[in-house]
Design a protein around this motif. Sequence first.
Motif, PDB file in Angstrom:
ATOM      1  N   CYS A 386      36.311  50.647  41.167  1.00 41.83           N
ATOM      2  CA  CYS A 386      36.547  51.520  42.319  1.00 41.83           C
ATOM      3  C   CYS A 386      37.981  52.018  42.244  1.00 41.83           C
ATOM      4  O   CYS A 386      38.781  51.513  41.452  1.00 41.83           O
ATOM      5  CB  CYS A 386      36.293  50.794  43.650  1.00 41.83           C
ATOM      6  N   GLN A 387      38.308  52.982  43.075  1.00 37.62           N
ATOM      7  CA  GLN A 387      39.682  53.450  43.147  1.00 37.62           C
ATOM      8  C   GLN A 387      40.557  52.364  43.782  1.00 37.62           C
ATOM      9  O   GLN A 387      40.087  51.616  44.655  1.00 37.62           O
ATOM     10  CB  GLN A 387      39.762  54.731  43.975  1.00 37.62           C
ATOM     11  N   PRO A 388      41.814  52.257  43.356  1.00 36.81           N
ATOM     12  CA  PRO A 388      42.685  51.213  43.924  1.00 36.81           C
ATOM     13  C   PRO A 388      42.757  51.243  45.448  1.00 36.81           C
ATOM     14  O   PRO A 388      42.841  50.180  46.071  1.00 36.81           O
ATOM     15  CB  PRO A 388      44.057  51.526  43.290  1.00 36.81           C
ATOM     16  N   TRP A 389      42.685  52.426  46.050  1.00 33.35           N
ATOM     17  CA  TRP A 389      42.798  52.494  47.504  1.00 33.35           C
ATOM     18  C   TRP A 389      41.556  51.930  48.198  1.00 33.35           C
ATOM     19  O   TRP A 389      41.576  51.712  49.419  1.00 33.35           O
ATOM     20  CB  TRP A 389      43.051  53.930  47.971  1.00 33.35           C
ATOM     21  N   MET A 390      40.492  51.630  47.422  1.00 30.75           N
ATOM     22  CA  MET A 390      39.292  51.028  48.002  1.00 30.75           C
ATOM     23  C   MET A 390      39.234  49.510  47.808  1.00 30.75           C
ATOM     24  O   MET A 390      38.262  48.864  48.211  1.00 30.75           O
ATOM     25  CB  MET A 390      38.044  51.655  47.386  1.00 30.75           C
ATOM     26  N   ASP A 391      40.272  48.943  47.218  1.00 29.87           N
ATOM     27  CA  ASP A 391      40.269  47.493  47.010  1.00 29.87           C
ATOM     28  C   ASP A 391      40.135  46.733  48.329  1.00 29.87           C
ATOM     29  O   ASP A 391      39.559  45.643  48.367  1.00 29.87           O
ATOM     30  CB  ASP A 391      41.550  47.050  46.293  1.00 29.87           C
ATOM     31  N   TRP A 392      40.670  47.284  49.411  1.00 34.08           N
ATOM     32  CA  TRP A 392      40.590  46.600  50.703  1.00 34.08           C
ATOM     33  C   TRP A 392      39.138  46.362  51.107  1.00 34.08           C
ATOM     34  O   TRP A 392      38.804  45.325  51.709  1.00 34.08           O
ATOM     35  CB  TRP A 392      41.287  47.422  51.803  1.00 34.08           C
ATOM     36  N   PHE A 393      38.260  47.319  50.757  1.00 37.74           N
ATOM     37  CA  PHE A 393      36.862  47.229  51.139  1.00 37.74           C
ATOM     38  C   PHE A 393      36.168  46.054  50.434  1.00 37.74           C
ATOM     39  O   PHE A 393      35.294  45.397  51.008  1.00 37.74           O
ATOM     40  CB  PHE A 393      36.135  48.537  50.797  1.00 37.74           C
ATOM     41  N   HIS A 394      36.573  45.779  49.199  1.00 38.24           N
ATOM     42  CA  HIS A 394      35.989  44.684  48.431  1.00 38.24           C
ATOM     43  C   HIS A 394      36.833  43.412  48.518  1.00 38.24           C
ATOM     44  O   HIS A 394      36.492  42.408  47.867  1.00 38.24           O
ATOM     45  CB  HIS A 394      35.854  45.092  46.961  1.00 38.24           C
ATOM     46  N   LEU A 397      38.072  41.405  45.389  1.00 33.71           N
ATOM     47  CA  LEU A 397      37.166  40.592  44.578  1.00 33.71           C
ATOM     48  C   LEU A 397      36.213  41.434  43.754  1.00 33.71           C
ATOM     49  O   LEU A 397      35.339  40.883  43.069  1.00 33.71           O
ATOM     50  CB  LEU A 397      36.383  39.637  45.486  1.00 33.71           C
ATOM     51  N   ASN A 398      36.354  42.753  43.839  1.00 35.95           N
ATOM     52  CA  ASN A 398      35.574  43.605  42.951  1.00 35.95           C
ATOM     53  C   ASN A 398      35.883  43.302  41.486  1.00 35.95           C
ATOM     54  O   ASN A 398      35.015  43.378  40.626  1.00 35.95           O
ATOM     55  CB  ASN A 398      35.831  45.082  43.254  1.00 35.95           C
ATOM     56  N   LEU A 399      37.135  42.944  41.187  1.00 33.23           N
ATOM     57  CA  LEU A 399      37.505  42.502  39.832  1.00 33.23           C
ATOM     58  C   LEU A 399      37.340  40.984  39.801  1.00 33.23           C
ATOM     59  O   LEU A 399      38.278  40.222  40.026  1.00 33.23           O
ATOM     60  CB  LEU A 399      38.931  42.931  39.505  1.00 33.23           C
ATOM     61  N   HIS A 400      36.116  40.571  39.516  1.00 33.94           N
ATOM     62  CA  HIS A 400      35.746  39.176  39.727  1.00 33.94           C
ATOM     63  C   HIS A 400      36.089  38.271  38.548  1.00 33.94           C
ATOM     64  O   HIS A 400      36.245  37.056  38.727  1.00 33.94           O
ATOM     65  CB  HIS A 400      34.245  39.092  40.016  1.00 33.94           C
ATOM     66  N   SER A 401      36.193  38.842  37.353  1.00 32.67           N
ATOM     67  CA  SER A 401      36.492  37.988  36.202  1.00 32.67           C
ATOM     68  C   SER A 401      37.887  37.355  36.283  1.00 32.67           C
ATOM     69  O   SER A 401      38.024  36.152  35.985  1.00 32.67           O
ATOM     70  CB  SER A 401      36.329  38.771  34.893  1.00 32.67           C
ATOM     71  N   PRO A 402      38.943  38.083  36.699  1.00 32.49           N
ATOM     72  CA  PRO A 402      40.231  37.399  36.864  1.00 32.49           C
ATOM     73  C   PRO A 402      40.169  36.304  37.923  1.00 32.49           C
ATOM     74  O   PRO A 402      40.797  35.251  37.772  1.00 32.49           O
ATOM     75  CB  PRO A 402      41.190  38.529  37.290  1.00 32.49           C
ATOM     76  N   HIS A 403      39.388  36.561  38.979  1.00 35.03           N
ATOM     77  CA  HIS A 403      39.296  35.556  40.040  1.00 35.03           C
ATOM     78  C   HIS A 403      38.649  34.278  39.531  1.00 35.03           C
ATOM     79  O   HIS A 403      39.077  33.177  39.894  1.00 35.03           O
ATOM     80  CB  HIS A 403      38.508  36.120  41.222  1.00 35.03           C
ATOM     81  N   HIS A 404      37.629  34.389  38.703  1.00 31.17           N
ATOM     82  CA  HIS A 404      36.950  33.185  38.226  1.00 31.17           C
ATOM     83  C   HIS A 404      37.693  32.488  37.107  1.00 31.17           C
ATOM     84  O   HIS A 404      37.650  31.254  37.011  1.00 31.17           O
ATOM     85  CB  HIS A 404      35.519  33.530  37.796  1.00 31.17           C
ATOM     86  N   CYS A 412      46.064  40.334  44.690  1.00 32.65           N
ATOM     87  CA  CYS A 412      47.003  41.441  44.547  1.00 32.65           C
ATOM     88  C   CYS A 412      47.410  41.666  43.088  1.00 32.65           C
ATOM     89  O   CYS A 412      47.953  42.720  42.743  1.00 32.65           O
ATOM     90  CB  CYS A 412      48.247  41.202  45.400  1.00 32.65           C
ATOM     91  N   HIS A 413      47.122  40.693  42.205  1.00 40.34           N
ATOM     92  CA  HIS A 413      47.498  40.814  40.793  1.00 40.34           C
ATOM     93  C   HIS A 413      46.309  41.165  39.885  1.00 40.34           C
ATOM     94  O   HIS A 413      46.502  41.316  38.674  1.00 40.34           O
ATOM     95  CB  HIS A 413      48.111  39.502  40.294  1.00 40.34           C
ATOM     96  N   TYR A 414      45.116  41.271  40.435  1.00 37.69           N
ATOM     97  CA  TYR A 414      43.935  41.410  39.570  1.00 37.69           C
ATOM     98  C   TYR A 414      43.956  42.692  38.741  1.00 37.69           C
ATOM     99  O   TYR A 414      43.569  42.682  37.569  1.00 37.69           O
ATOM    100  CB  TYR A 414      42.649  41.350  40.396  1.00 37.69           C
ATOM    101  N   ARG A 415      44.372  43.803  39.337  1.00 34.18           N
ATOM    102  CA  ARG A 415      44.434  45.046  38.552  1.00 34.18           C
ATOM    103  C   ARG A 415      45.455  44.935  37.434  1.00 34.18           C
ATOM    104  O   ARG A 415      45.275  45.509  36.357  1.00 34.18           O
ATOM    105  CB  ARG A 415      44.732  46.228  39.464  1.00 34.18           C
ATOM    106  N   ARG A 416      46.510  44.218  37.679  1.00 37.82           N
ATOM    107  CA  ARG A 416      47.561  44.035  36.667  1.00 37.82           C
ATOM    108  C   ARG A 416      47.015  43.287  35.450  1.00 37.82           C
ATOM    109  O   ARG A 416      47.353  43.609  34.294  1.00 37.82           O
ATOM    110  CB  ARG A 416      48.725  43.266  37.310  1.00 37.82           C
ATOM    111  N   VAL A 417      46.130  42.311  35.659  1.00 36.58           N
ATOM    112  CA  VAL A 417      45.686  41.469  34.542  1.00 36.58           C
ATOM    113  C   VAL A 417      44.316  41.894  33.992  1.00 36.58           C
ATOM    114  O   VAL A 417      43.923  41.423  32.918  1.00 36.58           O
ATOM    115  CB  VAL A 417      45.621  39.974  34.960  1.00 36.58           C
TER     116      VAL A 417
END
Length: 460
Positions: A386-394, A397-404, A412-417
């Motif tokens: 999604c667009q970065p400005w939509m991260d609040w909606f998810h 956690l839309n970028l779930h692989s860094p979280h797991h 706040c660092h998921y897009r960076r990694v």
Amino acid sequence: MGKGGAQVSGSSYELIRSQLDQADAGPMQKYGAGIAHDGTRIKEAKRPQLHGTGQPLLVGVRGKWYDVSKYVSRHPGGDLLLEFVGKDATAQFVAYHSDRVLKGWRPVGEYEWNAEAPGGDQLEGDVLRLSARFETEGLFETPRSFVAQRFAITFGFLSAALLCARLAAVHGLLLGFVLGPVALAAFWQQSGFLMHDFMHNHMFHRRKLDQRFGWFFGSVCFGSSSHWWRDEHNEHHLFTNTVIPGVGLSDPQMGETIWAQDPMLFAYFHKLVLPFLLRIQHIIFLPVLIIIGPIGIKIDALVSESRPSEYLGMGLHWAWVAGLISSFPTVAQGLLFYGIASLCVGVLSVQLLVSHYSKPFADKEWVKGEGRWARRQIAAVIDITCQPWMDWFHGGLNLHSPHHLFPRMCRCHYRRVHGEMLALCRKHGLELDVMPWTSAVARTIRHLRTMKTLFSIDPR
């Protein structure tokens, strides 16, 4: 990990290993319910029963054995430690702890461990080295500005909801009835994400303080027990989409009695119910999550809880909700306002599942094997674009692989990694599923429908 202790002999280790193997291979009665650090039972979690031997319980980290026999009852993650008795748990330890945790703790033995490729998998070693680099770069810390932004967004939605409710109740404005429930749903949604952040200790990185804020946003604001959710979520992270053969589901957050999203689950449904369920589950998936999901999680938390503090938090939630409903000229209007908001927040139930529901299940014991952590985490998730400005909606956690893979890292660092995650997958010939949210939802529905065909081929 357990402090101190003498060197453990090879015969002692073999005895413990033998006990664990017997528990793993035995019938259902060899398993007991998972226990949180305060003694609360964890739904679905089942742990091998290892006690009464007087022997040390050894867990391995980076080639060194630590005796956890006197620490299990005090472990913040509960008795999850017992899952790794007699095993190397380096990847799991690094995912959840800083090396500072082992300071002052004396190993009681050693074993062979390959730092370059634990368990023979270089990907595992690369992920461990990546985690160490992220630690030095400060990516396991959270900027205070991010915390302030999340608070502002969350309470901004609450303020908008209360304003709209007043406009609808006092002035009879239709616009208040249209926008108010959406704002209230957004407040609940963001509170749920903040509960997630705080119960992971992401915001202040001070466990007691984070857990108190997690209680406030989860139990009081969202209305579902924060500690019940945390206990099940710890289990979910370590054993995503897993089953204990002959016993049942072991991931408490990726299974319900009305879904059979993997052939490994077929055996745990009544043989007369399963064929009917498989014919309709892809049809009822979204309606059930949106209509029943929001109230279902509150009921589930209520009947599963036993902690007075959580009952207090959930009581406070229903007290302020009752106050909001009673502020309308009629109870019917107040219930309508609440009902529309509940339907809107049902989207959160969908968000929580599409990252995993179409991904394969695995044998829990196999997942615990050395060198399998990184590959299993990547195989069990879908990343949502999604667009970065939509991260609040998810909730990020839309970028779930860094979280797991790095559950200590704040969203706040998921897009960076994430770019480094993709590069790492390419290096090792792995495919990380990345797709828009709508595609993930559609894939999940198709996957549920596919289960009917698989059952007809192999009815088990």
